[in-house]
Write a protein that holds these residues in place. Sequence first.
Motif, PDB file in Angstrom:
ATOM      1  N   GLY A 124       0.970  -1.578   0.041  1.00  0.00           N
ATOM      2  CA  GLY A 124       0.012  -0.120  -0.416  1.00  0.00           C
ATOM      3  C   GLY A 124       0.714   1.085  -0.012  1.00  0.00           C
ATOM      4  O   GLY A 124       0.477   2.233  -0.322  1.00  0.00           O
ATOM      5  N   VAL A 125       1.645   1.691  -0.048  1.00  0.00           N
ATOM      6  CA  VAL A 125       2.900   2.259   0.438  1.00  0.00           C
ATOM      7  C   VAL A 125       2.862   2.817  -1.671  1.00  0.00           C
ATOM      8  O   VAL A 125       2.954   2.193  -2.450  1.00  0.00           O
ATOM      9  CB  VAL A 125       4.349   2.343   0.718  1.00  0.00           C
ATOM     10  N   TRP A 126       2.504   4.621  -1.262  1.00  0.00           N
ATOM     11  CA  TRP A 126       2.648   5.187  -2.878  1.00  0.00           C
ATOM     12  C   TRP A 126       3.903   5.526  -3.247  1.00  0.00           C
ATOM     13  O   TRP A 126       5.090   5.723  -2.656  1.00  0.00           O
ATOM     14  CB  TRP A 126       1.670   6.196  -2.535  1.00  0.00           C
ATOM     15  N   HIS A 127       4.021   4.859  -4.740  1.00  0.00           N
ATOM     16  CA  HIS A 127       5.586   5.325  -4.688  1.00  0.00           C
ATOM     17  C   HIS A 127       5.638   5.699  -6.586  1.00  0.00           C
ATOM     18  O   HIS A 127       4.755   5.104  -6.917  1.00  0.00           O
ATOM     19  CB  HIS A 127       6.531   4.497  -5.103  1.00  0.00           C
ATOM     20  N   ASP A 128       6.494   6.194  -6.859  1.00  0.00           N
ATOM     21  CA  ASP A 128       6.553   6.551  -7.825  1.00  0.00           C
ATOM     22  C   ASP A 128       7.707   5.821  -8.793  1.00  0.00           C
ATOM     23  O   ASP A 128       8.949   5.170  -7.825  1.00  0.00           O
ATOM     24  CB  ASP A 128       7.360   8.160  -8.558  1.00  0.00           C
ATOM     25  N   ALA A 129       7.709   6.132  -9.801  1.00  0.00           N
ATOM     26  CA  ALA A 129       8.988   4.852 -10.958  1.00  0.00           C
ATOM     27  C   ALA A 129      10.722   5.718  -9.763  1.00  0.00           C
ATOM     28  O   ALA A 129      10.769   6.840 -10.233  1.00  0.00           O
ATOM     29  CB  ALA A 129       9.099   5.104 -11.762  1.00  0.00           C
ATOM     30  N   CYS A 130      11.625   4.725  -9.910  1.00  0.00           N
ATOM     31  CA  CYS A 130      12.832   5.466  -9.797  1.00  0.00           C
ATOM     32  C   CYS A 130      13.626   6.098 -10.948  1.00  0.00           C
ATOM     33  O   CYS A 130      13.247   5.861 -11.971  1.00  0.00           O
ATOM     34  CB  CYS A 130      13.945   4.243  -8.872  1.00  0.00           C
ATOM     35  N   ARG A 131      13.956   7.037  -9.944  1.00  0.00           N
ATOM     36  CA  ARG A 131      15.493   7.747 -11.693  1.00  0.00           C
ATOM     37  C   ARG A 131      16.429   7.969 -10.793  1.00  0.00           C
ATOM     38  O   ARG A 131      17.084   7.795  -9.784  1.00  0.00           O
ATOM     39  CB  ARG A 131      14.807   9.552 -11.382  1.00  0.00           C
TER      40      ARG A 131
END
Length: 172
Positions: A124-131
């Motif tokens: 359930g942790v919200w995350h973006d794609a890594c950069r």
Amino acid sequence: MTGLDHIVARHATAEAFARFGTVYDLDGGRDEKVVWTDGNSWRDGFTHKPLISGSGHLGMTSGAAAPWRCAEMERHLGTEEAIFCAGAPVVLAVAPASAAPAPRRDEIEAFIVSPGQAVVMDRGVWHDACRGLTQPTAYFWMAICGLGASPWVPVEGGPLLVLADAGQGAIA
């Protein structure tokens, strides 16, 4: 945590990342969550417990370099997701797991994941794609796939600029 217009990524440590999941240090030789063995001119480490619950799938994503505007995030309610580097550090932006329909801009934090580390986000942790920290970079992830859609949702409050270091300027 969050400034008015940007956040600056900090190194992923067990303490700093605790509200989002677990950090494993497979390079330093001191992580108590890792079993260490030594051989003839080599050292080995593996996690005491499986990296994620269940039979995970291994994936790889390629991302541009930081800085970037974190405008949308996804979450996985049915699986943890592990992130680990393919060779260069990456920046991971996360927001706490919640029952809310979207991640909140003022709750986003960013972490630098270095080679030799693995971070495991709780369900359930919200995350973006890594950069990539300094250049476009590929990274590995592990999660259980096929559990249903994980839609990308706009960040409540609008995009947030994620900087890899305090000296980076704004992007177009």
